[in-house]
Design a protein around this motif. Structure first.
Motif, PDB file in Angstrom:
ATOM      1  N   ILE A  40      52.332  32.887  29.072  1.00  0.00           N
ATOM      2  CA  ILE A  40      51.809  34.032  30.237  1.00  0.00           C
ATOM      3  C   ILE A  40      50.372  33.906  30.262  1.00  0.00           C
ATOM      4  N   VAL A  41      49.625  34.088  29.095  1.00  0.00           N
ATOM      5  CA  VAL A  41      48.219  34.005  29.280  1.00  0.00           C
ATOM      6  C   VAL A  41      47.592  32.442  29.761  1.00  0.00           C
ATOM      7  N   LYS A  42      48.218  31.538  29.479  1.00  0.00           N
ATOM      8  CA  LYS A  42      47.923  30.155  30.056  1.00  0.00           C
ATOM      9  C   LYS A  42      47.921  30.120  31.359  1.00  0.00           C
ATOM     10  N   LYS A  43      49.086  30.622  31.861  1.00  0.00           N
ATOM     11  CA  LYS A  43      49.260  30.826  33.433  1.00  0.00           C
ATOM     12  C   LYS A  43      48.361  31.737  34.193  1.00  0.00           C
ATOM     13  N   ILE A  44      47.916  32.875  33.328  1.00  0.00           N
ATOM     14  CA  ILE A  44      47.067  33.837  34.022  1.00  0.00           C
ATOM     15  C   ILE A  44      45.661  33.109  33.864  1.00  0.00           C
ATOM     16  N   TYR A  45      45.363  32.071  32.855  1.00  0.00           N
ATOM     17  CA  TYR A  45      43.791  31.685  32.551  1.00  0.00           C
ATOM     18  C   TYR A  45      43.821  30.457  33.554  1.00  0.00           C
ATOM     19  N   GLN A  46      44.985  29.722  33.829  1.00  0.00           N
ATOM     20  CA  GLN A  46      44.820  28.558  34.884  1.00  0.00           C
ATOM     21  C   GLN A  46      44.531  29.186  36.109  1.00  0.00           C
ATOM     22  N   TYR A  47      45.170  30.281  36.597  1.00  0.00           N
ATOM     23  CA  TYR A  47      45.127  31.021  37.936  1.00  0.00           C
ATOM     24  C   TYR A  47      43.698  31.464  38.019  1.00  0.00           C
ATOM     25  N   ASN A  48      42.938  32.075  37.095  1.00  0.00           N
ATOM     26  CA  ASN A  48      41.934  32.627  37.037  1.00  0.00           C
ATOM     27  C   ASN A  48      40.724  31.503  37.164  1.00  0.00           C
ATOM     28  N   ARG A  49      41.000  30.413  36.479  1.00  0.00           N
ATOM     29  CA  ARG A  49      40.015  29.224  36.590  1.00  0.00           C
ATOM     30  C   ARG A  49      40.157  28.822  38.178  1.00  0.00           C
ATOM     31  N   ASP A  50      41.391  28.521  38.852  1.00  0.00           N
ATOM     32  CA  ASP A  50      41.226  28.006  39.941  1.00  0.00           C
ATOM     33  C   ASP A  50      40.710  28.763  40.994  1.00  0.00           C
ATOM     34  N   ASN A  51      40.629  30.097  40.562  1.00  0.00           N
ATOM     35  CA  ASN A  51      40.105  31.264  41.710  1.00  0.00           C
ATOM     36  C   ASN A  51      38.670  31.677  41.121  1.00  0.00           C
ATOM     37  N   GLY A  52      38.187  30.895  40.477  1.00  0.00           N
ATOM     38  CA  GLY A  52      36.655  31.358  39.883  1.00  0.00           C
ATOM     39  C   GLY A  52      36.336  32.489  39.253  1.00  0.00           C
ATOM     40  N   ILE A  53      37.401  32.934  38.368  1.00  0.00           N
ATOM     41  CA  ILE A  53      37.392  34.156  37.623  1.00  0.00           C
ATOM     42  C   ILE A  53      37.034  33.644  36.290  1.00  0.00           C
ATOM     43  N   THR A  54      35.975  34.117  35.726  1.00  0.00           N
ATOM     44  CA  THR A  54      35.378  33.271  34.525  1.00  0.00           C
ATOM     45  C   THR A  54      35.403  34.726  33.269  1.00  0.00           C
ATOM     46  N   TYR A  55      35.456  34.159  32.161  1.00  0.00           N
ATOM     47  CA  TYR A  55      35.742  34.814  30.878  1.00  0.00           C
ATOM     48  C   TYR A  55      34.095  35.117  30.518  1.00  0.00           C
ATOM     49  N   GLU A  56      33.947  36.116  29.520  1.00  0.00           N
ATOM     50  CA  GLU A  56      32.561  36.151  28.940  1.00  0.00           C
ATOM     51  C   GLU A  56      32.799  36.186  27.368  1.00  0.00           C
ATOM     52  N   ILE A  57      31.733  35.604  26.811  1.00  0.00           N
ATOM     53  CA  ILE A  57      31.831  35.767  25.179  1.00  0.00           C
ATOM     54  C   ILE A  57      31.866  37.025  24.774  1.00  0.00           C
ATOM     55  N   VAL A  58      32.804  37.416  23.837  1.00  0.00           N
ATOM     56  CA  VAL A  58      32.758  38.808  23.370  1.00  0.00           C
ATOM     57  C   VAL A  58      32.475  38.488  21.694  1.00  0.00           C
ATOM     58  N   LYS A  59      31.083  39.327  21.463  1.00  0.00           N
ATOM     59  CA  LYS A  59      30.789  39.158  20.019  1.00  0.00           C
ATOM     60  C   LYS A  59      31.682  40.103  19.001  1.00  0.00           C
ATOM     61  N   VAL A  60      31.540  39.687  17.767  1.00  0.00           N
ATOM     62  CA  VAL A  60      32.086  40.671  16.532  1.00  0.00           C
ATOM     63  C   VAL A  60      31.401  41.837  16.795  1.00  0.00           C
ATOM     64  N   GLU A  61      30.068  42.061  16.922  1.00  0.00           N
ATOM     65  CA  GLU A  61      29.447  43.132  17.374  1.00  0.00           C
ATOM     66  C   GLU A  61      29.730  44.164  18.207  1.00  0.00           C
ATOM     67  N   ASP A  62      30.397  43.563  19.530  1.00  0.00           N
ATOM     68  CA  ASP A  62      30.848  44.232  20.586  1.00  0.00           C
ATOM     69  C   ASP A  62      32.171  44.727  20.428  1.00  0.00           C
ATOM     70  N   VAL A  63      32.961  44.117  19.616  1.00  0.00           N
ATOM     71  CA  VAL A  63      34.331  44.631  19.222  1.00  0.00           C
ATOM     72  C   VAL A  63      34.026  45.921  18.326  1.00  0.00           C
ATOM     73  N   PHE A  64      33.015  45.702  17.290  1.00  0.00           N
ATOM     74  CA  PHE A  64      33.040  46.985  16.570  1.00  0.00           C
ATOM     75  C   PHE A  64      32.246  48.085  17.312  1.00  0.00           C
ATOM     76  N   GLN A  65      31.568  47.770  18.324  1.00  0.00           N
ATOM     77  CA  GLN A  65      30.717  49.029  19.020  1.00  0.00           C
ATOM     78  C   GLN A  65      31.934  49.671  20.138  1.00  0.00           C
ATOM     79  N   LYS A  66      32.899  48.755  20.609  1.00  0.00           N
ATOM     80  CA  LYS A  66      33.820  49.304  21.267  1.00  0.00           C
ATOM     81  C   LYS A  66      34.761  50.348  20.523  1.00  0.00           C
TER      82      LYS A  66
END
Length: 200
Positions: free
Chosen positions: A66-92
């Motif tokens: 499911i994730v691969k299908k969503i990833y492919q859809y996002n890539r085909d439609n210009g939706i990008t992912y961002e880097i998430v650092k460990v510090e970001d996870v800690f802060q959240k």
């Protein structure tokens, strides 16, 4: 589509299926990912239609597909992912907020299993592998920490769930700020870099 007895009984699922099939036909590409939960016959779904059988495929594999299908859809439609650092996870997750300042990657030390170099996470290079954030040894040896895409299951030995992410580290991560008397330790995950769950 979650194909089941309940799916067959509802009117809106029939409408959903017809709309999805029309879109797939119009766009002339694979668009639908049927997931069969039982053996109920569904109008409009041929016996020859490819599907995933939930009873025969491990949940982790279903999620990955499911994730691969969503990833492919996002890539085909210009939706990008961002880097998430460990510090970001800690802060959240508000980890360490009662100890003064927020914990950052400069407060976290780990070792590269390939070259043995101790390093701050802030010294490692960062990249994206699809939607996983990869910390690579500052000497370029190998990945040392992975911050998973949101929602990934952290199976035993592969990582630790913190909110919507899992952290997978090849060696212990030692977390220490100037306000901490002893470091916090995130124990190493023996299967941190494995892509697929081993069959039991």
């Amino acid at each position: 589509m979650l194909l089941s007895e309940s799916y067959a009984k509802k009117q809106w699922t029939s409408h959903e299926r017809k709309a999805a099939q029309a879109r797939a036909f119009t766009e002339n590409r694979e668009y639908i990912l049927p997931l069969r939960l039982d053996d109920t016959k569904i109008d409009g779904i041929l016996d020859t239609t490819g599907y995933i059988d939930y009873r025969k495929v491990h949940l982790e594999k279903v999620i990955d597909l499911i994730v691969k299908k969503i990833y492919q859809y996002n890539r085909d439609n210009g939706i990008t992912y961002e880097i998430v650092k460990v510090e970001d996870v800690f802060q959240k997750q508000a980890i360490g907020v009662n100890r003064g300042r927020p914990i950052t990657d400069k407060d976290m030390t780990t070792e590269c299993p390939a070259c043995g170099t101790m390093q701050l996470l802030s010294e490692a290079s960062l990249s994206l592998d699809e939607d996983d954030t990869i910390y690579t040894c500052k000497n370029g040896c190998q990945p040392i920490v992975v911050v998973s895409r949101p929602g990934l299951v952290a199976w035993p030995g592969r990582g630790y769930r913190l909110g919507e992410h899992a952290i997978r580290n090849t060696r212990n991560i030692y977390v220490k700020t100037e306000n901490m008397r002893v470091p916090m330790i995130i124990n190493a995950s023996k299967a941190a870099l494995m892509k697929l769950r081993p069959s039991s």
